[in-house]
Design a protein around this motif. Structure first.
Motif, PDB file in Angstrom:
ATOM      1  N   THR A   1     128.395 120.983  22.026  1.00  0.00           N
ATOM      2  CA  THR A   1     127.872 119.979  22.948  1.00  0.00           C
ATOM      3  C   THR A   1     128.926 119.682  23.993  1.00  0.00           C
ATOM      4  O   THR A   1     130.120 119.618  23.694  1.00  0.00           O
ATOM      5  CB  THR A   1     127.500 118.686  22.204  1.00  0.00           C
ATOM      6  N   ARG A   2     128.469 119.511  25.186  1.00  0.00           N
ATOM      7  CA  ARG A   2     129.385 119.278  26.294  1.00  0.00           C
ATOM      8  C   ARG A   2     129.495 117.777  26.559  1.00  0.00           C
ATOM      9  O   ARG A   2     128.484 117.090  26.644  1.00  0.00           O
ATOM     10  CB  ARG A   2     128.881 119.988  27.539  1.00  0.00           C
ATOM     11  N   HIS A   3     130.711 117.330  26.661  1.00  0.00           N
ATOM     12  CA  HIS A   3     130.952 115.925  26.956  1.00  0.00           C
ATOM     13  C   HIS A   3     131.233 115.806  28.449  1.00  0.00           C
ATOM     14  O   HIS A   3     132.297 116.182  28.919  1.00  0.00           O
ATOM     15  CB  HIS A   3     132.136 115.401  26.143  1.00  0.00           C
ATOM     16  N   TRP A   4     130.279 115.290  29.173  1.00  0.00           N
ATOM     17  CA  TRP A   4     130.383 115.239  30.627  1.00  0.00           C
ATOM     18  C   TRP A   4     131.394 114.203  31.097  1.00  0.00           C
ATOM     19  O   TRP A   4     131.877 114.269  32.221  1.00  0.00           O
ATOM     20  CB  TRP A   4     129.020 114.966  31.234  1.00  0.00           C
ATOM     21  N   THR A   5     131.709 113.271  30.266  1.00  0.00           N
ATOM     22  CA  THR A   5     132.653 112.222  30.670  1.00  0.00           C
ATOM     23  C   THR A   5     133.988 112.347  29.935  1.00  0.00           C
ATOM     24  O   THR A   5     134.707 111.368  29.786  1.00  0.00           O
ATOM     25  CB  THR A   5     132.039 110.837  30.390  1.00  0.00           C
ATOM     26  N   GLN A   6     134.335 113.538  29.493  1.00  0.00           N
ATOM     27  CA  GLN A   6     135.542 113.754  28.693  1.00  0.00           C
ATOM     28  C   GLN A   6     136.808 113.318  29.434  1.00  0.00           C
ATOM     29  O   GLN A   6     137.643 112.614  28.874  1.00  0.00           O
ATOM     30  CB  GLN A   6     135.647 115.219  28.305  1.00  0.00           C
ATOM     31  N   ARG A   7     136.969 113.721  30.681  1.00  0.00           N
ATOM     32  CA  ARG A   7     138.171 113.340  31.438  1.00  0.00           C
ATOM     33  C   ARG A   7     138.220 111.837  31.688  1.00  0.00           C
ATOM     34  O   ARG A   7     139.272 111.216  31.585  1.00  0.00           O
ATOM     35  CB  ARG A   7     138.211 114.073  32.773  1.00  0.00           C
ATOM     36  N   ARG A   8     137.079 111.266  32.023  1.00  0.00           N
ATOM     37  CA  ARG A   8     137.022 109.835  32.286  1.00  0.00           C
ATOM     38  C   ARG A   8     137.371 109.041  31.028  1.00  0.00           C
ATOM     39  O   ARG A   8     138.112 108.066  31.078  1.00  0.00           O
ATOM     40  CB  ARG A   8     135.623 109.445  32.775  1.00  0.00           C
ATOM     41  N   THR A   9     136.852 109.480  29.890  1.00  0.00           N
ATOM     42  CA  THR A   9     137.123 108.816  28.625  1.00  0.00           C
ATOM     43  C   THR A   9     138.601 108.920  28.259  1.00  0.00           C
ATOM     44  O   THR A   9     139.224 107.941  27.833  1.00  0.00           O
ATOM     45  CB  THR A   9     136.264 109.415  27.501  1.00  0.00           C
ATOM     46  N   ALA A  10     139.189 110.109  28.443  1.00  0.00           N
ATOM     47  CA  ALA A  10     140.616 110.310  28.134  1.00  0.00           C
ATOM     48  C   ALA A  10     141.489 109.439  29.023  1.00  0.00           C
ATOM     49  O   ALA A  10     142.474 108.846  28.559  1.00  0.00           O
ATOM     50  CB  ALA A  10     140.983 111.782  28.296  1.00  0.00           C
ATOM     51  N   GLU A  11     141.150 109.336  30.306  1.00  0.00           N
ATOM     52  CA  GLU A  11     141.929 108.503  31.229  1.00  0.00           C
ATOM     53  C   GLU A  11     141.827 107.030  30.823  1.00  0.00           C
ATOM     54  O   GLU A  11     142.819 106.303  30.856  1.00  0.00           O
ATOM     55  CB  GLU A  11     141.431 108.682  32.660  1.00  0.00           C
ATOM     56  N   GLN A  12     140.644 106.594  30.434  1.00  0.00           N
ATOM     57  CA  GLN A  12     140.456 105.214  30.000  1.00  0.00           C
ATOM     58  C   GLN A  12     141.271 104.917  28.736  1.00  0.00           C
ATOM     59  O   GLN A  12     141.878 103.861  28.623  1.00  0.00           O
ATOM     60  CB  GLN A  12     138.975 104.924  29.748  1.00  0.00           C
ATOM     61  N   GLU A  13     141.320 105.871  27.809  1.00  0.00           N
ATOM     62  CA  GLU A  13     142.109 105.695  26.590  1.00  0.00           C
ATOM     63  C   GLU A  13     143.595 105.566  26.905  1.00  0.00           C
ATOM     64  O   GLU A  13     144.293 104.731  26.331  1.00  0.00           O
ATOM     65  CB  GLU A  13     141.881 106.862  25.632  1.00  0.00           C
ATOM     66  N   ARG A  14     144.096 106.401  27.843  1.00  0.00           N
ATOM     67  CA  ARG A  14     145.510 106.308  28.236  1.00  0.00           C
ATOM     68  C   ARG A  14     145.789 104.974  28.913  1.00  0.00           C
ATOM     69  O   ARG A  14     146.816 104.346  28.673  1.00  0.00           O
ATOM     70  CB  ARG A  14     145.891 107.464  29.145  1.00  0.00           C
ATOM     71  N   SER A  15     144.879 104.531  29.755  1.00  0.00           N
ATOM     72  CA  SER A  15     145.049 103.237  30.424  1.00  0.00           C
ATOM     73  C   SER A  15     145.111 102.101  29.410  1.00  0.00           C
ATOM     74  O   SER A  15     145.907 101.171  29.558  1.00  0.00           O
ATOM     75  CB  SER A  15     143.900 102.980  31.406  1.00  0.00           C
TER      76      SER A  15
END
Length: 76
Positions: free
Chosen positions: A8-22
């Motif tokens: 399954t493709r996670h379309w918001t993977q980069r956005r989610t990772a950036e939010q986690e780092r923030s």
């Protein structure tokens, strides 16, 4: 015929990772500025395995008092 399971493709993977780092850096931040005394902790909290980081600085030679770098050579 065997069916293969598609990933399954996670379309918001980069956005989610950036939010986690923030979120992990938030304790070290005041507004948009990271407290300089806690910079190391903030960087360590934000780094992830396989991630990349770039540190930039001011490497220009400034004519500071008592410094020979960047100052013109005396005329003879």
């Amino acid at each position: 015929m065997a069916r293969t399971k598609l990933a399954t493709r996670h379309w918001t993977q980069r956005r989610t990772a950036e939010q986690e780092r923030s979120d992990t850096v938030r304790p070290f931040v005041s507004g948009r500025v990271v407290d300089s005394g806690r910079m190391r902790e903030a960087l360590q909290a934000s780094l992830r395995p396989g991630g990349r980081a770039a540190l930039e600085g001011d490497d220009r030679k400034h004519g500071r008092p008592g410094s020979t770098k960047g100052s013109p050579s005396p005329r003879r």
